[in-house]
Design a protein around this motif. Structure first.
Motif, PDB file in Angstrom:
ATOM      1  N   SER A 281       0.820  -1.213   0.000  1.00 57.03           N
ATOM      2  CA  SER A 281       0.000   0.000   0.000  1.00 57.03           C
ATOM      3  C   SER A 281       0.857   1.267   0.000  1.00 57.03           C
ATOM      4  O   SER A 281       0.482   2.278  -0.597  1.00 57.03           O
ATOM      5  CB  SER A 281      -0.950   0.009   1.207  1.00 57.03           C
ATOM      6  OG  SER A 281      -0.231  -0.044   2.429  1.00 57.03           O
ATOM      7  N   ALA A 282       2.037   1.232   0.664  1.00 55.43           N
ATOM      8  CA  ALA A 282       2.905   2.408   0.676  1.00 55.43           C
ATOM      9  C   ALA A 282       3.450   2.698  -0.723  1.00 55.43           C
ATOM     10  O   ALA A 282       3.514   3.858  -1.156  1.00 55.43           O
ATOM     11  CB  ALA A 282       4.057   2.213   1.659  1.00 55.43           C
ATOM     12  N   GLN A 283       3.839   1.658  -1.448  1.00 54.72           N
ATOM     13  CA  GLN A 283       4.329   1.844  -2.814  1.00 54.72           C
ATOM     14  C   GLN A 283       3.211   2.317  -3.736  1.00 54.72           C
ATOM     15  O   GLN A 283       3.423   3.172  -4.605  1.00 54.72           O
ATOM     16  CB  GLN A 283       4.927   0.530  -3.331  1.00 54.72           C
ATOM     17  CG  GLN A 283       6.226   0.137  -2.639  1.00 54.72           C
ATOM     18  CD  GLN A 283       6.674  -1.262  -3.018  1.00 54.72           C
ATOM     19  OE1 GLN A 283       5.865  -2.200  -3.064  1.00 54.72           O
ATOM     20  NE2 GLN A 283       7.969  -1.428  -3.276  1.00 54.72           N
ATOM     21  N   LEU A 284       2.004   1.779  -3.548  1.00 50.63           N
ATOM     22  CA  LEU A 284       0.862   2.245  -4.328  1.00 50.63           C
ATOM     23  C   LEU A 284       0.578   3.714  -4.038  1.00 50.63           C
ATOM     24  O   LEU A 284       0.207   4.484  -4.933  1.00 50.63           O
ATOM     25  CB  LEU A 284      -0.372   1.402  -4.017  1.00 50.63           C
ATOM     26  CG  LEU A 284      -0.375  -0.032  -4.561  1.00 50.63           C
ATOM     27  CD1 LEU A 284      -1.576  -0.798  -4.022  1.00 50.63           C
ATOM     28  CD2 LEU A 284      -0.398  -0.022  -6.084  1.00 50.63           C
ATOM     29  N   ALA A 285       0.767   4.113  -2.786  1.00 45.67           N
ATOM     30  CA  ALA A 285       0.556   5.518  -2.420  1.00 45.67           C
ATOM     31  C   ALA A 285       1.537   6.420  -3.155  1.00 45.67           C
ATOM     32  O   ALA A 285       1.174   7.499  -3.640  1.00 45.67           O
ATOM     33  CB  ALA A 285       0.700   5.686  -0.905  1.00 45.67           C
ATOM     34  N   ILE A 286       2.787   5.979  -3.239  1.00 47.36           N
ATOM     35  CA  ILE A 286       3.801   6.761  -3.964  1.00 47.36           C
ATOM     36  C   ILE A 286       3.394   6.919  -5.424  1.00 47.36           C
ATOM     37  O   ILE A 286       3.517   7.996  -6.015  1.00 47.36           O
ATOM     38  CB  ILE A 286       5.182   6.086  -3.852  1.00 47.36           C
ATOM     39  CG1 ILE A 286       5.689   6.156  -2.408  1.00 47.36           C
ATOM     40  CG2 ILE A 286       6.184   6.749  -4.807  1.00 47.36           C
ATOM     41  CD1 ILE A 286       6.950   5.340  -2.163  1.00 47.36           C
ATOM     42  N   LEU A 287       2.861   5.848  -6.008  1.00 45.63           N
ATOM     43  CA  LEU A 287       2.497   5.892  -7.421  1.00 45.63           C
ATOM     44  C   LEU A 287       1.281   6.773  -7.693  1.00 45.63           C
ATOM     45  O   LEU A 287       1.068   7.182  -8.838  1.00 45.63           O
ATOM     46  CB  LEU A 287       2.245   4.479  -7.954  1.00 45.63           C
ATOM     47  CG  LEU A 287       3.489   3.617  -8.168  1.00 45.63           C
ATOM     48  CD1 LEU A 287       3.110   2.262  -8.730  1.00 45.63           C
ATOM     49  CD2 LEU A 287       4.480   4.306  -9.110  1.00 45.63           C
ATOM     50  N   THR A 288       0.480   7.056  -6.655  1.00 44.34           N
ATOM     51  CA  THR A 288      -0.643   7.978  -6.888  1.00 44.34           C
ATOM     52  C   THR A 288      -0.153   9.394  -7.165  1.00 44.34           C
ATOM     53  O   THR A 288      -0.847  10.171  -7.827  1.00 44.34           O
ATOM     54  CB  THR A 288      -1.600   8.007  -5.686  1.00 44.34           C
ATOM     55  OG1 THR A 288      -0.909   8.485  -4.521  1.00 44.34           O
ATOM     56  CG2 THR A 288      -2.181   6.639  -5.402  1.00 44.34           C
ATOM     57  N   LEU A 346      11.760  -0.695  -9.926  1.00 44.58           N
ATOM     58  CA  LEU A 346      10.422  -0.909 -10.474  1.00 44.58           C
ATOM     59  C   LEU A 346       9.498   0.274 -10.212  1.00 44.58           C
ATOM     60  O   LEU A 346       8.865   0.800 -11.149  1.00 44.58           O
ATOM     61  CB  LEU A 346       9.808  -2.189  -9.886  1.00 44.58           C
ATOM     62  CG  LEU A 346       8.360  -2.482 -10.305  1.00 44.58           C
ATOM     63  CD1 LEU A 346       8.258  -2.702 -11.812  1.00 44.58           C
ATOM     64  CD2 LEU A 346       7.814  -3.690  -9.543  1.00 44.58           C
ATOM     65  N   VAL A 347       9.411   0.713  -8.966  1.00 47.76           N
ATOM     66  CA  VAL A 347       8.497   1.816  -8.623  1.00 47.76           C
ATOM     67  C   VAL A 347       8.916   3.119  -9.311  1.00 47.76           C
ATOM     68  O   VAL A 347       8.069   3.810  -9.890  1.00 47.76           O
ATOM     69  CB  VAL A 347       8.405   1.989  -7.093  1.00 47.76           C
ATOM     70  CG1 VAL A 347       7.617   3.257  -6.739  1.00 47.76           C
ATOM     71  CG2 VAL A 347       7.722   0.775  -6.464  1.00 47.76           C
ATOM     72  N   PRO A 348      10.212   3.510  -9.289  1.00 49.21           N
ATOM     73  CA  PRO A 348      10.596   4.725 -10.023  1.00 49.21           C
ATOM     74  C   PRO A 348      10.270   4.660 -11.517  1.00 49.21           C
ATOM     75  O   PRO A 348       9.833   5.660 -12.106  1.00 49.21           O
ATOM     76  CB  PRO A 348      12.110   4.827  -9.796  1.00 49.21           C
ATOM     77  CG  PRO A 348      12.339   4.094  -8.521  1.00 49.21           C
ATOM     78  CD  PRO A 348      11.346   2.977  -8.512  1.00 49.21           C
ATOM     79  N   ALA A 349      10.479   3.494 -12.131  1.00 48.94           N
ATOM     80  CA  ALA A 349      10.184   3.364 -13.563  1.00 48.94           C
ATOM     81  C   ALA A 349       8.694   3.500 -13.824  1.00 48.94           C
ATOM     82  O   ALA A 349       8.274   4.214 -14.751  1.00 48.94           O
ATOM     83  CB  ALA A 349      10.682   2.017 -14.083  1.00 48.94           C
ATOM     84  N   LEU A 350       7.877   2.835 -13.020  1.00 50.33           N
ATOM     85  CA  LEU A 350       6.430   2.963 -13.170  1.00 50.33           C
ATOM     86  C   LEU A 350       5.984   4.402 -12.954  1.00 50.33           C
ATOM     87  O   LEU A 350       5.087   4.898 -13.644  1.00 50.33           O
ATOM     88  CB  LEU A 350       5.721   2.043 -12.165  1.00 50.33           C
ATOM     89  CG  LEU A 350       5.814   0.532 -12.426  1.00 50.33           C
ATOM     90  CD1 LEU A 350       5.205  -0.238 -11.255  1.00 50.33           C
ATOM     91  CD2 LEU A 350       5.096   0.171 -13.722  1.00 50.33           C
ATOM     92  N   PHE A 351       6.630   5.077 -12.005  1.00 52.91           N
ATOM     93  CA  PHE A 351       6.283   6.469 -11.714  1.00 52.91           C
ATOM     94  C   PHE A 351       6.521   7.358 -12.927  1.00 52.91           C
ATOM     95  O   PHE A 351       5.675   8.176 -13.295  1.00 52.91           O
ATOM     96  CB  PHE A 351       7.102   6.968 -10.524  1.00 52.91           C
ATOM     97  CG  PHE A 351       6.726   8.342 -10.053  1.00 52.91           C
ATOM     98  CD1 PHE A 351       5.852   8.503  -8.998  1.00 52.91           C
ATOM     99  CD2 PHE A 351       7.239   9.487 -10.662  1.00 52.91           C
ATOM    100  CE1 PHE A 351       5.486   9.774  -8.561  1.00 52.91           C
ATOM    101  CE2 PHE A 351       6.886  10.748 -10.241  1.00 52.91           C
ATOM    102  CZ  PHE A 351       6.010  10.888  -9.179  1.00 52.91           C
ATOM    103  N   VAL A 352       7.676   7.211 -13.557  1.00 56.17           N
ATOM    104  CA  VAL A 352       8.020   8.064 -14.702  1.00 56.17           C
ATOM    105  C   VAL A 352       7.069   7.821 -15.867  1.00 56.17           C
ATOM    106  O   VAL A 352       6.541   8.774 -16.468  1.00 56.17           O
ATOM    107  CB  VAL A 352       9.480   7.810 -15.144  1.00 56.17           C
ATOM    108  CG1 VAL A 352       9.765   8.522 -16.461  1.00 56.17           C
ATOM    109  CG2 VAL A 352      10.450   8.287 -14.065  1.00 56.17           C
TER     110      VAL A 352
END
Length: 491
Positions: A281-288, A346-352
């Motif tokens: 959930s914390a990683q999903l929050a970052i992606l929002t 993974l999370v930084p790439a999805l974010f960009v």
């Protein structure tokens, strides 16, 4: 004319206060698009197809309420203007119904849950309509300037994303944080209840602040001539002739496909994040935050693109670029060349990728929203009627309906690939979320690109818009002169 050309230009404070009201709409939007399906399906235990069908059926009420509210606000005459009475009256019922949506009675059967979602969902959507439609229709009254309309539309979209993304971030990071009882925080029922309480309070505040913050511009509005009273049939005939505008039909066709994609994407993101990317959930929050980042960049990209190549061309190009960035992570994962789950990149790439998708997609939406305002004057030349409320009601209805259709499609896909209620992300067959991605990517591309093609039928540009404004001013001056000539003999 309704926007007085001699009125002082809109200041930054007015643009901010006007856009601020969209926070409430953003809260409602994230509830329906991102959390409602997951909450009732995975937490309450209602079948996904029933939940998504209830959301879709609730949109039938919007098919009635949106045009009625739009037409009503076009014809209302008060010292508070045509739009503000509706905006103020919507605040309390909209927030209370939002609260009730996430506090369902215990022990309901599948059928009872379906009817609860449907009825309360209808209330939420109808009451927010009484703010959103008049507030949207306020834009052409605030300014008739071609570029300034794009500017205020960008603020409106930014705050809508701020409301939605802000609430999603807070919910995923805090309200749905993992606990000993709920190690997968997205399945914690108390988190959704807290979301509803905070969301309802934010919605109430946003509506009241925006309504109060734009009252001072009413003195610069020119009230259109009062229309003759028409029966229901003649009203429908008049509405049909208004909606027959070719440019507006192009906008509706584009939006129908695009917002179906938006609804599907929003509903599936939390499923992809949980089951395909294996995020907590914390990683999903970052992606929002990527959505808010994209919406913030759109504040600058949309006006810049409008000045460089015009609203239509910019909206079309940005829609195509958006779908490229939106589909790439899934294409790369399916091709075996993307970061694996658990990889720190993974999370930084999805974010960009997502931030670029959102920047282009929101910028395109901002430009189309401003294009609706430009249709108003051209339609007024042809019909003699000023119909901001009707145009924005139809545009908003299209967005709601097709987004709901997208959520329904998402629910069908979830059921089709076999993501069962309450399934543990750690035990799910990896082939299932991959199948979901295989179905999602082609749908995203077809809907976005197919919709963009329709924009070629929209022909209003800066020069034709300015010509329409000048002609309306000329007609208004001639009508005023004729009225003075008729009045002189009577004296």
């Amino acid at each position: 004319m309704v926007a007085d050309p001699t009125a002082p230009k809109l200041g930054l404070a007015t643009k901010l206060l006007y856009g601020f009201g969209s926070i409430g709409y953003g809260v409602k939007d994230v509830a329906f698009r991102s959390f409602l399906l997951l909450y009732y399906n995975q937490v309450i235990g209602v079948r996904a197809d029933l939940v998504s069908f209830a959301i879709l059926v609730a949109l039938c009420v919007d098919a009635i309420s949106d045009p009625i509210v739009g037409q009503w606000s076009d014809t209302l005459r008060t010292r508070w203007g045509r739009r503000h009475p509706f905006m103020f009256l919507s605040a309390i019922p909209a927030s209370l119904s939002m609260l009730a949506l996430f506090f369902p009675p215990e022990g309901m059967s599948q059928t009872e849950a379906f009817w609860y979602i449907l009825i309360v969902g209808c209330c939420v959507r109808t009451f927010i309509t009484f703010f959103e439609i008049p507030s949207s229709a306020l834009a052409p009254e605030l300014t008739s300037d071609y570029d300034e309309r794009t500017s205020i539309a960008s603020y409106r979209y930014f705050f809508a994303y701020l409301g939605g993304v802000g609430m999603a971030f807070l919910t995923l990071l805090v309200f749905l944080a993992p606990t000993a009882r709920y190690p997968v925080g997205q399945l914690n029922p108390q988190g959704y209840e807290t979301f509803a309480i905070v969301g309802a309070a934010v919605m109430l505040t946003a509506i009241l602040v925006s309504s109060l913050g734009t009252i001072h511009r009413i003195k610069y509005f020119r009230m259109p001539e009062e229309r003759e009273k028409l029966g229901p049939w003649n009203t429908l005939v008049q509405m049909r002739s208004t909606f027959a505008h070719r440019g507006f039909l192009a906008i509706i066709a584009f939006g129908t496909l695009k917002y179906t994609s938006v609804g599907m994407t929003s509903a599936l993101l939390i499923y992809f994040g949980t089951y395909l990317w294996g995020l907590n959930s914390a990683q999903l929050a970052i992606l929002t935050i990527d959505s808010l980042t994209g919406a913030f960049l759109a504040l600058f990209v949309a006006p810049w693109a409008s000045r460089r190549i015009g609203k239509r061309n910019a909206a079309l190009v940005l829609a195509v670029i958006a779908v490229i960035f939106g589909s790439l992570p899934y294409v790369l994962r399916l091709g075996g060349v993307f970061y694996e789950n658990g990889d720190p990149m993974l999370v930084p790439a999805l974010f960009v990728f997502s931030a670029m998708f959102q920047m282009c997609g929101v910028s395109s939406a901002v430009l189309v929203h401003a294009m609706v305002g430009d249709v108003v004057e051209e339609s007024q030349l042809a019909t003699g009627r000023r119909s901001e409320g009707l145009f924005y009601a139809a545009n908003t209805l299209m967005q709601k309906s097709t987004s709901g259709l997208g959520v329904f499609a998402a629910g069908m896909l979830v059921s089709l690939v076999g993501i069962a209620p309450g399934i543990d992300p750690a035990t799910i067959d990896p082939a299932i979320p991959r199948m979901l991605a295989i179905a999602y990517v082609p749908a995203l591309i077809v809907l976005y690109i197919g919709g963009a093609v329709f924009l070629f039928a929209y022909r209003i540009d800066r020069s034709s818009h300015e010509a329409s404004i000048a002609e309306l001013e000329r007609r208004a001056g001639a009508a005023s002169l004729n009225a003075d000539e008729i009045a002189e003999p009577a004296q």
